[in-house]
Motif scaffolding. Structure first.
Motif, PDB file in Angstrom:
ATOM      1  N   CYS A  21      41.016  56.017  36.715  1.00 12.11           N
ATOM      2  CA  CYS A  21      40.287  54.948  36.036  1.00 12.11           C
ATOM      3  C   CYS A  21      41.293  54.034  35.331  1.00 12.11           C
ATOM      4  CB  CYS A  21      39.314  55.522  35.009  1.00 12.11           C
ATOM      5  SG  CYS A  21      37.984  56.511  35.741  1.00 12.11           S
ATOM      6  N   TRP A  22      41.240  52.750  35.630  1.00 15.65           N
ATOM      7  CA  TRP A  22      42.217  51.769  35.131  1.00 15.65           C
ATOM      8  C   TRP A  22      41.523  50.792  34.196  1.00 15.65           C
ATOM      9  CZ3 TRP A  22      43.519  46.828  38.180  1.00 15.65           C
ATOM     10  CH2 TRP A  22      44.590  46.137  37.588  1.00 15.65           C
ATOM     11  N   ASP A  23      42.263  50.280  33.206  1.00 14.43           N
ATOM     12  CA  ASP A  23      41.656  49.311  32.290  1.00 14.43           C
ATOM     13  C   ASP A  23      41.465  47.935  32.939  1.00 14.43           C
ATOM     14  OD1 ASP A  23      44.179  48.062  32.235  1.00 14.43           O
ATOM     15  OD2 ASP A  23      44.659  48.717  30.200  1.00 14.43           O
ATOM     16  N   GLY A  24      42.017  47.757  34.133  1.00 18.27           N
ATOM     17  CA  GLY A  24      41.824  46.515  34.865  1.00 18.27           C
ATOM     18  C   GLY A  24      42.673  45.355  34.399  1.00 18.27           C
ATOM     19  N   LYS A  25      43.565  45.612  33.433  1.00 13.91           N
ATOM     20  CA  LYS A  25      44.369  44.524  32.856  1.00 13.91           C
ATOM     21  C   LYS A  25      45.874  44.809  32.910  1.00 13.91           C
ATOM     22  CE  LYS A  25      40.652  43.606  29.529  1.00 13.91           C
ATOM     23  NZ  LYS A  25      40.296  43.585  28.066  1.00 13.91           N
ATOM     24  N   ASN A  26      46.270  45.953  32.422  1.00 12.49           N
ATOM     25  CA  ASN A  26      47.686  46.250  32.240  1.00 12.49           C
ATOM     26  C   ASN A  26      48.282  46.996  33.429  1.00 12.49           C
ATOM     27  OD1 ASN A  26      48.021  45.343  29.340  1.00 12.49           O
ATOM     28  ND2 ASN A  26      46.346  46.816  29.110  1.00 12.49           N
ATOM     29  N   TYR A  81      42.765  56.289  32.514  1.00 16.90           N
ATOM     30  CA  TYR A  81      41.907  57.291  31.882  1.00 16.90           C
ATOM     31  C   TYR A  81      41.605  58.365  32.916  1.00 16.90           C
ATOM     32  CZ  TYR A  81      38.085  59.379  29.198  1.00 16.90           C
ATOM     33  OH  TYR A  81      37.287  60.240  28.492  1.00 16.90           O
ATOM     34  N   SER A  82      41.781  59.613  32.531  1.00 11.88           N
ATOM     35  CA  SER A  82      41.603  60.705  33.473  1.00 11.88           C
ATOM     36  C   SER A  82      40.219  61.328  33.365  1.00 11.88           C
ATOM     37  CB  SER A  82      42.660  61.796  33.245  1.00 11.88           C
ATOM     38  OG  SER A  82      42.462  62.867  34.138  1.00 11.88           O
ATOM     39  N   THR A  83      39.545  61.428  34.503  1.00 10.37           N
ATOM     40  CA  THR A  83      38.265  62.128  34.576  1.00 10.37           C
ATOM     41  C   THR A  83      38.391  63.333  35.510  1.00 10.37           C
ATOM     42  OG1 THR A  83      37.547  60.707  36.389  1.00 10.37           O
ATOM     43  CG2 THR A  83      36.947  60.023  34.170  1.00 10.37           C
ATOM     44  N   ILE A  84      39.622  63.772  35.732  1.00 10.06           N
ATOM     45  CA  ILE A  84      39.899  64.854  36.681  1.00 10.06           C
ATOM     46  C   ILE A  84      39.308  66.172  36.187  1.00 10.06           C
ATOM     47  CG2 ILE A  84      41.744  66.206  37.755  1.00 10.06           C
ATOM     48  CD1 ILE A  84      43.484  63.668  37.508  1.00 10.06           C
ATOM     49  N   GLY A 113      34.621  62.400  37.154  1.00 11.32           N
ATOM     50  CA  GLY A 113      33.501  61.824  36.438  1.00 11.32           C
ATOM     51  C   GLY A 113      33.543  60.302  36.461  1.00 11.32           C
ATOM     52  N   ALA A 114      32.516  59.681  35.917  1.00  5.31           N
ATOM     53  CA  ALA A 114      32.436  58.220  35.891  1.00  5.31           C
ATOM     54  C   ALA A 114      33.497  57.636  34.955  1.00  5.31           C
ATOM     55  CB  ALA A 114      31.046  57.793  35.445  1.00  5.31           C
ATOM     56  N   CYS A 115      33.965  56.450  35.275  1.00  8.36           N
ATOM     57  CA  CYS A 115      34.951  55.784  34.429  1.00  8.36           C
ATOM     58  C   CYS A 115      34.291  55.247  33.167  1.00  8.36           C
ATOM     59  CB  CYS A 115      35.606  54.630  35.191  1.00  8.36           C
ATOM     60  SG  CYS A 115      36.671  55.131  36.557  1.00  8.36           S
ATOM     61  N   PRO A 116      34.964  55.315  32.022  1.00 12.49           N
ATOM     62  CA  PRO A 116      34.399  54.798  30.770  1.00 12.49           C
ATOM     63  C   PRO A 116      34.519  53.275  30.713  1.00 12.49           C
ATOM     64  CG  PRO A 116      36.613  55.609  30.390  1.00 12.49           C
ATOM     65  CD  PRO A 116      36.288  55.945  31.818  1.00 12.49           C
ATOM     66  N   SER A 117      33.812  52.654  29.790  1.00 10.89           N
ATOM     67  CA  SER A 117      33.824  51.193  29.668  1.00 10.89           C
ATOM     68  C   SER A 117      35.209  50.668  29.302  1.00 10.89           C
ATOM     69  CB  SER A 117      32.803  50.750  28.614  1.00 10.89           C
ATOM     70  OG  SER A 117      33.085  51.351  27.346  1.00 10.89           O
ATOM     71  N   SER A 118      36.025  51.502  28.654  1.00 15.64           N
ATOM     72  CA  SER A 118      37.381  51.071  28.280  1.00 15.64           C
ATOM     73  C   SER A 118      38.313  50.991  29.483  1.00 15.64           C
ATOM     74  CB  SER A 118      37.973  52.047  27.251  1.00 15.64           C
ATOM     75  OG  SER A 118      38.042  53.362  27.799  1.00 15.64           O
ATOM     76  N   HIS A 119      37.996  51.753  30.522  1.00 19.04           N
ATOM     77  CA  HIS A 119      38.797  51.794  31.754  1.00 19.04           C
ATOM     78  C   HIS A 119      37.822  51.783  32.940  1.00 19.04           C
ATOM     79  CE1 HIS A 119      41.492  53.390  28.667  1.00 19.04           C
ATOM     80  NE2 HIS A 119      42.517  53.130  29.459  1.00 19.04           N
ATOM     81  N   VAL A 130      37.664  50.287  35.940  1.00 16.90           N
ATOM     82  CA  VAL A 130      38.013  50.043  37.336  1.00 16.90           C
ATOM     83  C   VAL A 130      38.426  51.330  38.042  1.00 16.90           C
ATOM     84  CG1 VAL A 130      39.475  48.721  38.919  1.00 16.90           C
ATOM     85  CG2 VAL A 130      38.749  47.705  36.749  1.00 16.90           C
ATOM     86  N   ARG A 131      37.673  51.707  39.083  1.00 16.52           N
ATOM     87  CA  ARG A 131      38.027  52.892  39.872  1.00 16.52           C
ATOM     88  C   ARG A 131      39.098  52.536  40.883  1.00 16.52           C
ATOM     89  NH1 ARG A 131      38.667  56.790  41.745  1.00 16.52           N
ATOM     90  NH2 ARG A 131      37.048  57.892  42.859  1.00 16.52           N
ATOM     91  N   VAL A 132      40.186  53.263  40.812  1.00 22.01           N
ATOM     92  CA  VAL A 132      41.297  53.100  41.738  1.00 22.01           C
ATOM     93  C   VAL A 132      41.423  54.383  42.552  1.00 22.01           C
ATOM     94  CG1 VAL A 132      42.556  51.408  40.344  1.00 22.01           C
ATOM     95  CG2 VAL A 132      42.880  53.858  39.917  1.00 22.01           C
ATOM     96  N   PRO A 133      42.229  54.405  43.599  1.00 19.14           N
ATOM     97  CA  PRO A 133      42.357  55.635  44.386  1.00 19.14           C
ATOM     98  C   PRO A 133      42.847  56.808  43.539  1.00 19.14           C
ATOM     99  CG  PRO A 133      43.302  53.782  45.564  1.00 19.14           C
ATOM    100  CD  PRO A 133      43.009  53.299  44.179  1.00 19.14           C
ATOM    101  N   GLN A 134      42.356  57.988  43.860  1.00 15.80           N
ATOM    102  CA  GLN A 134      42.839  59.211  43.224  1.00 15.80           C
ATOM    103  C   GLN A 134      44.127  59.613  43.917  1.00 15.80           C
ATOM    104  OE1 GLN A 134      41.477  61.816  40.682  1.00 15.80           O
ATOM    105  NE2 GLN A 134      43.696  61.819  40.949  1.00 15.80           N
TER     106      GLN A 134
END
Length: 346
Positions: free
Chosen positions: A198-203, A214-217, A225-231, A233-237
């Motif tokens: 899970c990426w913040d989509g900015k940095n 952000y890790s949901t592993i 798990g689902a990505c939080p609002s702070s991060h 953007v789902r990127v490849p695992q």
């Protein structure tokens, strides 16, 4: 709205990559955690593109001219610390690596992959990506997982994506542990590194090289798990598997039965960590994530897929000249750049 348009255009997909990368270099460099420092504090085993050096910036996919990975468009760099055997007399010997199952050779007389590791890019699981669009990393992106300063079992348990498997055979899976196996393993030790997805989509990076992710592993290749609002953007695992042939030391196991393996920073198994520097050329990774291919079907020798592949011989030819000239193998009196485990922080 722009991201939504991309989602609607691409649709959802079922895709996953699993491929081998041979060694491109073994030396004390770390362009993410210690950029510009020659040498870095401890030895790393590095695979991927030949643009690897002490200071890396910009679009790596446009800087490298070859890669040790099976897919020619993947010029990224992947690295971990190196595993050493510590003899009872206090000397150290680098543990050799070998190819993962079903990725070793192209045929009976073909060259074998030289060390390296197996790299994964998965989505929901090995079958589909569920309801999430998977966005490829942008040029310049980098991240780390784990920390060499972790030195307790509780700290290791706090990273469910960082585990070990005591290999009975090359095909052994499951029974993962947060620390090095306590007994000799017939086929060696597999070190496993799963990165956050899970990426913040900015940095493209952050000061600690982890906060922008952000890790949901949940451990293993289980659905995250689902990505939080702070991060959001789902990127490849991204995940690495490295096969360490600890079996070559089976006749040297300490008489007191104590586990004899250490990482190159003189750390026990608790402090395992890994680095990732994105370098896929153009939109190649996004094409793969938008496709419906899985593993070999994405492209392999004899199979035409969405990605271009190369032979093991071509993989093995790609290399990086060592900037740090020192002995990292042989029997060593001390680890290269040795320092206490707590002295280095990621």
């Amino acid at each position: 709205m722009k991201l939504l348009a991309v989602l609607l255009q691409a649709g959802l997909s079922q895709a996953g990559l699993r491929f081998a990368c041979s060694q491109v270099s073994i030396q004390r460099l770390d362009p993410i955690v210690e950029p510009g420092r020659v040498p870095s504090t401890h030895v790393h085993q590095i695979v991927g593109g030949n643009a690897f050096n002490a200071s890396m910036a910009g679009d790596i996919g446009e800087q490298a001219s070859c890669t040790t990975c099976a897919y020619t468009e993947d010029l990224s760099n992947y690295w971990t610390a190196v595993m050493y055997f510590k003899h009872e007399n206090g000397s150290y010997k680098r543990v050799p690596q070998y190819p993962n199952a079903q990725l070793g050779t192209e045929g009976k007389d073909a060259p074998n992959i030289q060390g390296g590791m197996t790299v994964y890019y998965t989505q929901k699981d090995f079958n589909n990506n569920g309801k999430s669009f998977i966005r490829a990393f942008p040029p310049g992106f980098r991240m780390t997982t784990g920390s060499p300063s972790a030195n307790t079992l509780d700290a290791a348990k706090g990273h469910p994506g960082l585990r070990y498997t005591c290999l009975q055979t090359v095909l052994t899976r499951g029974s993962e542990t947060p620390d090095f196996p306590a007994k000799p393993c017939p086929a060696g030790i597999m070190a496993i590194h799963h990165f956050p997805a899970c990426w913040d989509g900015k940095n493209l990076d952050s000061p600690d090289h982890q906060s922008h992710m952000y890790s949901t592993i949940k451990g293993g290749f289980q659905e995250a798990g689902a990505c939080p609002s702070s991060h959001p953007v789902r990127v490849p695992q991204v995940a690495y598997e490295t096969m360490w042939d600890t079996s070559v030391f089976k006749d040297m196991w300490p008489k007191d039965g104590k586990q004899p393996f250490v990482w190159s920073f003189e750390g026990n198994g608790y402090g395992t960590h890994a680095d990732y520097l994105f370098g896929w050329k153009g939109d190649s990774l996004q094409r793969a994530m938008n496709s419906t291919c899985m593993f070999h079907a994405c492209g392999s020798p004899g199979v035409q897929g969405v990605l271009k592949t190369q032979t093991v011989e071509e993989m093995n030819k790609c290399a990086v000249k060592s900037t740090v000239v020192e002995e990292t193998d042989g029997w060593l009196r001390e680890l290269p750049g040795h320092m206490a485990p707590m002295a280095f922080k990621a």
